[in-house]
Design a protein around this motif. Structure first.
Motif, PDB file in Angstrom:
ATOM      1  N   HIS A   1       0.805  -1.228   0.000  1.00 25.72           N
ATOM      2  CA  HIS A   1       0.000   0.000   0.000  1.00 25.72           C
ATOM      3  C   HIS A   1       0.834   1.274   0.000  1.00 25.72           C
ATOM      4  O   HIS A   1       0.382   2.310   0.507  1.00 25.72           O
ATOM      5  CB  HIS A   1      -1.011  -0.006   1.167  1.00 25.72           C
ATOM      6  N   ILE A   2       2.005   1.191  -0.564  1.00 25.10           N
ATOM      7  CA  ILE A   2       2.791   2.396  -0.793  1.00 25.10           C
ATOM      8  C   ILE A   2       2.335   2.986  -2.116  1.00 25.10           C
ATOM      9  O   ILE A   2       2.285   2.296  -3.124  1.00 25.10           O
ATOM     10  CB  ILE A   2       4.293   2.073  -0.834  1.00 25.10           C
ATOM     11  N   THR A   3       1.981   4.262  -2.104  1.00 23.28           N
ATOM     12  CA  THR A   3       1.374   4.893  -3.281  1.00 23.28           C
ATOM     13  C   THR A   3       2.290   5.926  -3.926  1.00 23.28           C
ATOM     14  O   THR A   3       3.175   6.499  -3.301  1.00 23.28           O
ATOM     15  CB  THR A   3       0.048   5.573  -2.917  1.00 23.28           C
ATOM     16  N   GLU A   4       2.025   6.139  -5.202  1.00 29.38           N
ATOM     17  CA  GLU A   4       2.712   7.174  -5.971  1.00 29.38           C
ATOM     18  C   GLU A   4       1.683   7.779  -6.917  1.00 29.38           C
ATOM     19  O   GLU A   4       0.881   7.070  -7.507  1.00 29.38           O
ATOM     20  CB  GLU A   4       3.870   6.588  -6.773  1.00 29.38           C
ATOM     21  N   TYR A   5       1.735   9.107  -7.055  1.00 28.33           N
ATOM     22  CA  TYR A   5       0.779   9.807  -7.917  1.00 28.33           C
ATOM     23  C   TYR A   5       1.501  10.675  -8.941  1.00 28.33           C
ATOM     24  O   TYR A   5       2.542  11.262  -8.654  1.00 28.33           O
ATOM     25  CB  TYR A   5      -0.131  10.700  -7.082  1.00 28.33           C
ATOM     26  N   GLY A   6       0.885  10.768 -10.122  1.00 33.05           N
ATOM     27  CA  GLY A   6       1.375  11.713 -11.096  1.00 33.05           C
ATOM     28  C   GLY A   6       1.024  13.132 -10.654  1.00 33.05           C
ATOM     29  O   GLY A   6       0.003  13.351  -9.991  1.00 33.05           O
ATOM     30  N   GLY A   7       1.857  14.084 -11.054  1.00 35.28           N
ATOM     31  CA  GLY A   7       1.688  15.457 -10.586  1.00 35.28           C
ATOM     32  C   GLY A   7       0.309  16.053 -10.826  1.00 35.28           C
ATOM     33  O   GLY A   7      -0.264  16.674  -9.914  1.00 35.28           O
ATOM     34  N   PRO A   8      -0.270  15.921 -12.011  1.00 28.96           N
ATOM     35  CA  PRO A   8      -1.554  16.576 -12.305  1.00 28.96           C
ATOM     36  C   PRO A   8      -2.728  16.073 -11.469  1.00 28.96           C
ATOM     37  O   PRO A   8      -3.759  16.755 -11.410  1.00 28.96           O
ATOM     38  CB  PRO A   8      -1.770  16.260 -13.786  1.00 28.96           C
ATOM     39  N   VAL A   9      -2.620  14.917 -10.837  1.00 28.59           N
ATOM     40  CA  VAL A   9      -3.779  14.360 -10.140  1.00 28.59           C
ATOM     41  C   VAL A   9      -3.634  14.384  -8.621  1.00 28.59           C
ATOM     42  O   VAL A   9      -4.577  14.023  -7.901  1.00 28.59           O
ATOM     43  CB  VAL A   9      -4.073  12.912 -10.594  1.00 28.59           C
ATOM     44  N   LYS A  10      -2.499  14.796  -8.138  1.00 28.03           N
ATOM     45  CA  LYS A  10      -2.282  14.803  -6.684  1.00 28.03           C
ATOM     46  C   LYS A  10      -3.332  15.646  -5.993  1.00 28.03           C
ATOM     47  O   LYS A  10      -3.623  16.767  -6.411  1.00 28.03           O
ATOM     48  CB  LYS A  10      -0.884  15.338  -6.362  1.00 28.03           C
ATOM     49  N   GLY A  11      -3.894  15.100  -4.936  1.00 30.28           N
ATOM     50  CA  GLY A  11      -4.908  15.803  -4.163  1.00 30.28           C
ATOM     51  C   GLY A  11      -6.318  15.631  -4.692  1.00 30.28           C
ATOM     52  O   GLY A  11      -7.282  15.998  -4.027  1.00 30.28           O
ATOM     53  N   ARG A  12      -6.450  15.058  -5.894  1.00 37.08           N
ATOM     54  CA  ARG A  12      -7.784  14.870  -6.475  1.00 37.08           C
ATOM     55  C   ARG A  12      -8.127  13.386  -6.642  1.00 37.08           C
ATOM     56  O   ARG A  12      -9.294  12.996  -6.548  1.00 37.08           O
ATOM     57  CB  ARG A  12      -7.858  15.550  -7.846  1.00 37.08           C
ATOM     58  N   PHE A  13      -7.137  12.577  -6.926  1.00 33.51           N
ATOM     59  CA  PHE A  13      -7.362  11.146  -7.163  1.00 33.51           C
ATOM     60  C   PHE A  13      -6.801  10.342  -5.992  1.00 33.51           C
ATOM     61  O   PHE A  13      -5.795  10.724  -5.379  1.00 33.51           O
ATOM     62  CB  PHE A  13      -6.655  10.695  -8.438  1.00 33.51           C
ATOM     63  N   THR A  14      -7.434   9.194  -5.731  1.00 34.03           N
ATOM     64  CA  THR A  14      -6.965   8.290  -4.688  1.00 34.03           C
ATOM     65  C   THR A  14      -6.963   6.860  -5.224  1.00 34.03           C
ATOM     66  O   THR A  14      -7.980   6.388  -5.743  1.00 34.03           O
ATOM     67  CB  THR A  14      -7.868   8.366  -3.452  1.00 34.03           C
ATOM     68  N   VAL A  15      -5.822   6.195  -5.076  1.00 35.66           N
ATOM     69  CA  VAL A  15      -5.704   4.806  -5.517  1.00 35.66           C
ATOM     70  C   VAL A  15      -5.757   3.894  -4.295  1.00 35.66           C
ATOM     71  O   VAL A  15      -5.233   4.246  -3.217  1.00 35.66           O
ATOM     72  CB  VAL A  15      -4.395   4.589  -6.313  1.00 35.66           C
ATOM     73  N   SER A  16      -6.404   2.754  -4.446  1.00 34.80           N
ATOM     74  CA  SER A  16      -6.499   1.783  -3.359  1.00 34.80           C
ATOM     75  C   SER A  16      -6.496   0.383  -3.959  1.00 34.80           C
ATOM     76  O   SER A  16      -6.740   0.211  -5.165  1.00 34.80           O
ATOM     77  CB  SER A  16      -7.767   2.022  -2.544  1.00 34.80           C
ATOM     78  N   ARG A  17      -6.229  -0.601  -3.118  1.00 32.92           N
ATOM     79  CA  ARG A  17      -6.230  -1.983  -3.609  1.00 32.92           C
ATOM     80  C   ARG A  17      -6.714  -2.919  -2.530  1.00 32.92           C
ATOM     81  O   ARG A  17      -6.622  -2.620  -1.337  1.00 32.92           O
ATOM     82  CB  ARG A  17      -4.849  -2.409  -4.113  1.00 32.92           C
ATOM     83  N   ASP A  18      -7.217  -4.064  -2.979  1.00 32.51           N
ATOM     84  CA  ASP A  18      -7.637  -5.127  -2.080  1.00 32.51           C
ATOM     85  C   ASP A  18      -6.824  -6.359  -2.468  1.00 32.51           C
ATOM     86  O   ASP A  18      -7.085  -6.960  -3.522  1.00 32.51           O
ATOM     87  CB  ASP A  18      -9.139  -5.369  -2.222  1.00 32.51           C
ATOM     88  N   ASN A  19      -5.854  -6.701  -1.650  1.00 34.89           N
ATOM     89  CA  ASN A  19      -4.970  -7.810  -1.997  1.00 34.89           C
ATOM     90  C   ASN A  19      -5.700  -9.152  -2.023  1.00 34.89           C
ATOM     91  O   ASN A  19      -5.316 -10.051  -2.763  1.00 34.89           O
ATOM     92  CB  ASN A  19      -3.792  -7.881  -1.020  1.00 34.89           C
ATOM     93  N   ALA A  20      -6.733  -9.270  -1.214  1.00 32.72           N
ATOM     94  CA  ALA A  20      -7.478 -10.532  -1.169  1.00 32.72           C
ATOM     95  C   ALA A  20      -8.328 -10.733  -2.424  1.00 32.72           C
ATOM     96  O   ALA A  20      -8.574 -11.877  -2.835  1.00 32.72           O
ATOM     97  CB  ALA A  20      -8.364 -10.570   0.068  1.00 32.72           C
ATOM     98  N   LYS A  21      -8.759  -9.637  -3.025  1.00 31.12           N
ATOM     99  CA  LYS A  21      -9.621  -9.710  -4.214  1.00 31.12           C
ATOM    100  C   LYS A  21      -8.873  -9.421  -5.513  1.00 31.12           C
ATOM    101  O   LYS A  21      -9.460  -9.493  -6.588  1.00 31.12           O
ATOM    102  CB  LYS A  21     -10.790  -8.736  -4.068  1.00 31.12           C
ATOM    103  N   TYR A  22      -7.589  -9.099  -5.401  1.00 36.63           N
ATOM    104  CA  TYR A  22      -6.753  -8.783  -6.570  1.00 36.63           C
ATOM    105  C   TYR A  22      -7.340  -7.636  -7.375  1.00 36.63           C
ATOM    106  O   TYR A  22      -7.416  -7.697  -8.607  1.00 36.63           O
ATOM    107  CB  TYR A  22      -6.575 -10.019  -7.456  1.00 36.63           C
ATOM    108  N   THR A  23      -7.772  -6.600  -6.681  1.00 34.04           N
ATOM    109  CA  THR A  23      -8.356  -5.437  -7.345  1.00 34.04           C
ATOM    110  C   THR A  23      -7.598  -4.166  -7.004  1.00 34.04           C
ATOM    111  O   THR A  23      -6.972  -4.061  -5.934  1.00 34.04           O
ATOM    112  CB  THR A  23      -9.826  -5.245  -6.950  1.00 34.04           C
ATOM    113  N   VAL A  24      -7.663  -3.224  -7.917  1.00 30.52           N
ATOM    114  CA  VAL A  24      -7.141  -1.882  -7.672  1.00 30.52           C
ATOM    115  C   VAL A  24      -8.185  -0.891  -8.172  1.00 30.52           C
ATOM    116  O   VAL A  24      -8.751  -1.068  -9.241  1.00 30.52           O
ATOM    117  CB  VAL A  24      -5.773  -1.653  -8.353  1.00 30.52           C
ATOM    118  N   ASP A  25      -8.468   0.106  -7.366  1.00 30.67           N
ATOM    119  CA  ASP A  25      -9.463   1.119  -7.694  1.00 30.67           C
ATOM    120  C   ASP A  25      -8.822   2.497  -7.791  1.00 30.67           C
ATOM    121  O   ASP A  25      -7.784   2.752  -7.166  1.00 30.67           O
ATOM    122  CB  ASP A  25     -10.558   1.158  -6.624  1.00 30.67           C
ATOM    123  N   LEU A  26      -9.470   3.351  -8.544  1.00 25.75           N
ATOM    124  CA  LEU A  26      -9.034   4.740  -8.661  1.00 25.75           C
ATOM    125  C   LEU A  26     -10.244   5.643  -8.477  1.00 25.75           C
ATOM    126  O   LEU A  26     -11.146   5.654  -9.325  1.00 25.75           O
ATOM    127  CB  LEU A  26      -8.386   4.996 -10.022  1.00 25.75           C
TER     128      LEU A  26
END
Length: 115
Positions: free
Chosen positions: A55-80
């Motif tokens: 759960h270490i995250t990295e964001y591109g400059g234009p989206v910082k503060g507006r977009f949030t990335v998350s993941r569920d390791n048990a379900k093998y999913t990533v959301d934005l």
């Protein structure tokens, strides 16, 4: 072989929100990095956001503060979660997984933000 399937794109007005989801299937390393890239017409593909298994995250400059990335390791999913969308966010958004030395891509989902 790894398959990444995206969902959740669409048309939204400026200032609105959208949530993208990606589900991974197949065989891949547990310690992988998943994320989202986007490509607008005539532009290079760019990083939107990535998140590691830990759960270490990295964001591109234009989206910082507006977009949030998350993941569920048990379900093998990533959301934005995309908030405060702007017309400049219009692009095809691709799910990505870096597993060991292998890089996998989804087919992409279109996000269009109208002014």
């Amino acid at each position: 072989q790894v398959e990444l399937v995206e969902s959740g794109g669409g048309l939204v007005q400026a200032g609105g929100s959208l949530r993208l989801s990606c589900t991974a299937s197949g065989v891949f390393c547990r310690d992988n990095v998943m994320g989202w890239y986007r490509q607008a017409p005539g532009k290079q593909r760019e990083l939107v956001a990535s998140i590691s298994h830990y759960h270490i995250t990295e964001y591109g400059g234009p989206v910082k503060g507006r977009f949030t990335v998350s993941r569920d390791n048990a379900k093998y999913t990533v959301d934005l979660q995309m908030n405060s969308l702007k017309p400049d966010d219009t692009a095809v958004y691709y799910c990505n997984m870096l597993s060991g030395s292998s890089n996998y891509w989804g087919r992409g989902t279109q996000v269009t933000v109208s002014s």
